[in-house]
Scaffold this motif. Structure first.
Motif, short mmCIF file in Angstrom:
data_model
loop_
_atom_site.label_atom_id
_atom_site.label_comp_id
_atom_site.label_asym_id
_atom_site.label_seq_id
_atom_site.Cartn_x
_atom_site.Cartn_y
_atom_site.Cartn_z
N ALA A 63 1.36 -25.55 26.33
CA ALA A 63 1.65 -24.63 27.42
C ALA A 63 2.68 -25.28 28.35
N PRO A 64 3.52 -24.45 29.01
CA PRO A 64 3.50 -22.99 29.03
C PRO A 64 4.14 -22.39 27.79
N CYS A 65 3.64 -21.23 27.42
CA CYS A 65 4.20 -20.45 26.33
C CYS A 65 3.69 -19.02 26.50
N ARG A 66 4.21 -18.12 25.71
CA ARG A 66 3.65 -16.77 25.70
C ARG A 66 2.44 -16.74 24.78
N ARG A 94 -1.89 -9.57 27.00
CA ARG A 94 -1.44 -10.93 27.24
C ARG A 94 -2.57 -11.80 27.75
N LYS A 95 -2.51 -13.08 27.44
CA LYS A 95 -3.39 -14.09 28.00
C LYS A 95 -2.51 -15.13 28.68
N ALA A 96 -3.01 -15.71 29.76
CA ALA A 96 -2.28 -16.80 30.40
C ALA A 96 -2.33 -18.04 29.52
N SER A 97 -1.19 -18.72 29.36
CA SER A 97 -1.19 -19.93 28.53
C SER A 97 -1.95 -21.06 29.18
N VAL A 120 -13.47 -15.57 17.15
CA VAL A 120 -12.62 -16.41 16.31
C VAL A 120 -11.44 -15.58 15.82
N GLU A 121 -10.25 -16.16 15.88
CA GLU A 121 -9.04 -15.43 15.49
C GLU A 121 -8.05 -16.37 14.81
N ILE A 122 -7.17 -15.81 14.01
CA ILE A 122 -6.06 -16.55 13.43
C ILE A 122 -4.88 -16.41 14.39
N GLY A 123 -4.30 -17.54 14.76
CA GLY A 123 -3.13 -17.52 15.62
C GLY A 123 -1.86 -17.74 14.83
N LEU A 124 -0.85 -16.92 15.10
CA LEU A 124 0.47 -17.09 14.49
C LEU A 124 1.35 -17.87 15.48
N VAL A 125 1.96 -18.95 15.03
CA VAL A 125 2.86 -19.72 15.88
C VAL A 125 4.29 -19.37 15.48
N VAL A 235 10.25 -19.76 20.01
CA VAL A 235 9.65 -20.76 19.14
C VAL A 235 8.52 -21.47 19.89
N GLY A 236 7.36 -21.54 19.27
CA GLY A 236 6.20 -22.17 19.89
C GLY A 236 5.27 -21.21 20.58
N ASP A 237 5.68 -19.94 20.72
CA ASP A 237 4.78 -18.93 21.29
C ASP A 237 3.66 -18.61 20.31
N LEU A 238 2.60 -17.98 20.82
CA LEU A 238 1.37 -17.78 20.05
C LEU A 238 0.97 -16.31 20.04
N VAL A 239 0.64 -15.81 18.85
CA VAL A 239 0.14 -14.44 18.69
C VAL A 239 -1.25 -14.50 18.07
N LEU A 240 -2.25 -13.98 18.78
CA LEU A 240 -3.61 -13.90 18.27
C LEU A 240 -3.77 -12.56 17.54
N THR A 241 -4.46 -12.57 16.40
CA THR A 241 -4.42 -11.41 15.51
C THR A 241 -5.73 -10.64 15.40
N GLY A 242 -6.64 -10.83 16.34
CA GLY A 242 -7.87 -10.05 16.33
C GLY A 242 -9.04 -10.78 15.70
N THR A 243 -10.22 -10.20 15.87
CA THR A 243 -11.46 -10.83 15.41
C THR A 243 -12.33 -9.86 14.64
N PRO A 244 -13.12 -10.35 13.68
CA PRO A 244 -14.05 -9.47 12.96
C PRO A 244 -15.35 -9.26 13.73
N ALA A 245 -16.25 -8.51 13.15
CA ALA A 245 -17.54 -8.21 13.77
C ALA A 245 -18.35 -9.49 13.97
N GLY A 246 -19.32 -9.40 14.90
CA GLY A 246 -20.23 -10.50 15.11
C GLY A 246 -20.20 -11.07 16.51
N THR A 247 -19.36 -10.51 17.38
CA THR A 247 -19.34 -10.97 18.76
C THR A 247 -20.64 -10.57 19.45
#
Length: 312
Positions: A63-66, A94-97, A120-125, A235-247
């Motif tokens: 951080a900082p990043c998007r 958006r989430k704060a870095s 839990v999520e997969i993050g794309l860098v 470059v270096g920013d982060l995208v979270l891609t969602g979560t499955p059931a179970g929360t």
């Protein structure tokens, strides 16, 4: 072959068969490191190294990043939330870095938060500048996704739901554990994205366990195509891609939901959170949260994070 990048507060490493080999680089940010591929490649050819277990790992995304996240992006989670997957649009928040946390650091619940949840999520860098209007295709997708990370989208549900916005509820310090590794992928490896399995347990009890294939609604290609209509990513920013059931949070039965919709908001939320107080799945002090992402054959393995919940 995947390249596993590790970070401590003062150095970067490549994980090899013989240990963690230090990368000879002046990079202090993830973006700078991804621009120094020659140093990464040299470290990959190195020998020796130190034991990975001896390193106190920090988030490999600096951080900082998007930090941009997809909403309700798994069929199982959509159904768990009482919605119809066929009607779910592709949306982001958006989430704060400043919420980024290390993979073994404590998750700290603010004193005013009552119901703290996990995702839990997969993050794309991001590995290449994505200006607004960039054309992202199947052929060039791997140019824009440098690699993947395990993330945990911690959420204060009692802040999120009554305010009908996500930013505050998901942006408190420590609310985005990332890592332990940034796993750089080649184009052919990225094509195995659908085989990745997301798992999360609390105190050894498995709460979330699902593969991308057959559950994720909008895959990375579609997500980045939509995102570049309005949001620049560097470059270096982060995208979270969602979560499955179970929360911990699930939708109430339909009759209760209908009754609740007829009540004034203050009354509705008071009744809802009174019922949620009986839900033992929300995170409590001392809980151990473990999250991992990998293909079942471990050919692609993003590692596992282990966090302890603490109360402020």
């Amino acid at each position: 072959m995947t390249t596993t990048i590790l970070r401590t507060v003062d150095a970067w490493y490549v994980q090899t068969d013989t240990g963690a080999v230090r990368i000879d680089t002046s990079a202090t940010t993830t973006g700078e490191l991804l621009g120094d591929r020659a140093a990464i490649d040299t470290a990959c050819r190195g020998t020796g190294g130190v034991a990975v277990e001896s390193l106190e790992l920090a988030s490999p995304v600096t951080a900082p990043c998007r930090v941009v996240a997809q909403m309700t992006n798994y069929v199982s989670h959509v159904k768990d939330s009482g919605m119809n997957p066929a009607t779910i649009p592709l949306t982001f928040f958006r989430k704060a870095s400043g919420s980024i946390n290390g993979p073994s650091a404590d998750i700290v619940k603010p004193s005013h938060v009552r119901f703290m949840d996990y995702e839990v999520e997969i993050g794309l860098v991001i590995g290449k500048e994505l200006a607004v209007g960039t054309e992202v295709t199947e052929a060039n997708l791997a140019e824009y996704i440098a690699g993947l990370v395990v993330t945990n989208d911690i959420s204060a549900r009692d802040i999120q739901l009554p305010k009908t916005q996500f930013y505050e509820a998901k942006s408190y310090p420590t609310f985005t554990p990332v890592g332990p590794a940034l796993v750089l992928l080649e184009a052919d490896e990225l094509q195995r994205f659908g085989e990745l399995r997301l798992q999360l347990s609390v105190n050894g009890e498995v709460r979330q366990n699902s593969t991308v294939s057959g559950d994720m609604i909008y895959r990375p290609l579609r997500a980045l195509q939509e995102l570049t209509r309005f949001q620049r990513m560097d470059v270096g920013d982060l995208v979270l891609t969602g979560t499955p059931a179970g929360t911990a949070l699930t939708a109430p039965p339909k009759p209760i939901e209908i009754i609740g919709s007829l009540l004034p908001p203050a009354v509705k939320w008071k009744a809802f959170f009174k019922s949620q107080s009986k839900n033992a799945k929300y995170l409590r002090e001392g809980d151990i949260v473990e999250a991992s992402v990998a293909t079942d054959d471990k050919t692609i393995d993003l590692g596992a994070q282990r966090s302890v919940v603490r109360y402020a």
